[in-house]
Design a protein around this motif. Sequence first.
Motif, PDB file in Angstrom:
ATOM      1  N   GLY A  20       0.786  -1.221   0.000  1.00  0.00           N
ATOM      2  CA  GLY A  20       0.000   0.000   0.000  1.00  0.00           C
ATOM      3  C   GLY A  20       0.816   1.266   0.000  1.00  0.00           C
ATOM      4  N   LEU A  21       2.065   1.198   0.438  1.00  0.00           N
ATOM      5  CA  LEU A  21       2.985   2.344   0.501  1.00  0.00           C
ATOM      6  C   LEU A  21       2.348   3.545   1.200  1.00  0.00           C
ATOM      7  N   ALA A  27     -11.738   8.912   3.513  1.00  0.00           N
ATOM      8  CA  ALA A  27     -10.990  10.086   3.959  1.00  0.00           C
ATOM      9  C   ALA A  27      -9.764   9.668   4.769  1.00  0.00           C
ATOM     10  N   ALA A  28      -9.933   8.678   5.656  1.00  0.00           N
ATOM     11  CA  ALA A  28      -8.798   8.182   6.438  1.00  0.00           C
ATOM     12  C   ALA A  28      -7.769   7.521   5.529  1.00  0.00           C
ATOM     13  N   LEU A  69      -7.693  -6.749  -1.046  1.00  0.00           N
ATOM     14  CA  LEU A  69      -8.698  -6.404  -0.050  1.00  0.00           C
ATOM     15  C   LEU A  69      -9.550  -5.259  -0.599  1.00  0.00           C
ATOM     16  N   LEU A  70     -10.875  -5.356  -0.416  1.00  0.00           N
ATOM     17  CA  LEU A  70     -11.788  -4.354  -0.952  1.00  0.00           C
ATOM     18  C   LEU A  70     -12.552  -3.649   0.165  1.00  0.00           C
ATOM     19  N   ARG A  78      -3.330  -0.273   9.947  1.00  0.00           N
ATOM     20  CA  ARG A  78      -4.226   0.883  10.049  1.00  0.00           C
ATOM     21  C   ARG A  78      -4.912   1.151   8.709  1.00  0.00           C
ATOM     22  N   VAL A  79      -4.179   0.994   7.610  1.00  0.00           N
ATOM     23  CA  VAL A  79      -4.761   1.175   6.283  1.00  0.00           C
ATOM     24  C   VAL A  79      -5.837   0.114   6.037  1.00  0.00           C
ATOM     25  N   ARG A  80      -5.559  -1.131   6.401  1.00  0.00           N
ATOM     26  CA  ARG A  80      -6.547  -2.198   6.200  1.00  0.00           C
ATOM     27  C   ARG A  80      -7.817  -1.931   7.012  1.00  0.00           C
TER      28      ARG A  80
END
Length: 333
Positions: free
Chosen positions: A28-29, A181-182, A220-221, A170-172
């Motif tokens: 995800g970088l 937004a996050a 992941l969606l 945290r991204v997941r």
Amino acid sequence: MSTNLQLPPHLKPLCAQGAVVAIGNFDGLHLGHQELLRQAADFSRGQGLPLVAMTFSPHPVTYFRGSPPDAFRLATDAERLALLGSAGAAGTWTVPFDPTFANLSPHDFVDDVLRAVLHARGVFVGGDFHFGKDRRGTPDMLVALGAARGIHVHISAQVADSAGPFSSSRVRKALRSGDMAALRRDLGRPWTLQGLTRPGAGRGQDMGIPTMNLVPEDRLLPPRGVYATWATWDGAHFEASVTNLGVRPTFDDTTRPLAETLVLGQAQPPRGRGFPLLVAFVAWLRPERRFPDAPSLLQQIEEDRTQAALHLASPMTADERSVLVALYGVDAP
């Protein structure tokens, strides 16, 4: 060499010079990854050396747990390569994470991989980096092993904001909850889907709402629903749009998620063939739901268009656009 790992041909000239190596999964970088790469790029420029990103496929968690990619992975391998290039890596080595590699001792990882293959002069990793069999290698061990071999090792400090440290976990979490937004804050850009468009059933065209269709694969969606999005089919112009991500319950014609994107303005995408499309997700509008008939669906789509336009009133930043341009078309053969 015990690993039998071989560099891709395009990396051999870079590593022959003695490379600076940034190591991580880089899934995800997010902004923490980007800061590590910025530090590595600054160091490599100061030393007059190339920066090489070293990453892994499959993701070690997928390898050890046997999880399918669509339950965990944030980006495809091709997207990760494009993101790493946009962050300053002159080249990327995606190492096959297999039993041989997983069973390397920490010492063998440094000697057989960092020294023998990469000829590393500098190594940059995050503070949670572990390596070698059973994750026995720690950041402090890497510093010590590197110093004994003339390799500068830098442990990047954790990057955080008011919500806490940036991380792929945290991204997941934001992705699973549909918090676009996050995601945009964590990634420094909107979350995207891209690939070649697929032909649909033609219902949208018949109803006066022609859509561009993508089948998301191996990632992941976010939750099924309707989103305000930006879309590009030429890699340069981004059009305001609405995207339904789901299974079209009104028509009962699929069980596999499909992303259907409707352009809000007058721009006309290509028709009659598959073409590369990138869709950047900006805001969640509503969950996907079944409608009793086509007129009810059309009425809701008009409401969706109005809401999406409000969310898309502020344009993307120049930095966001540059990363999305780098991502455009990476999964299209």
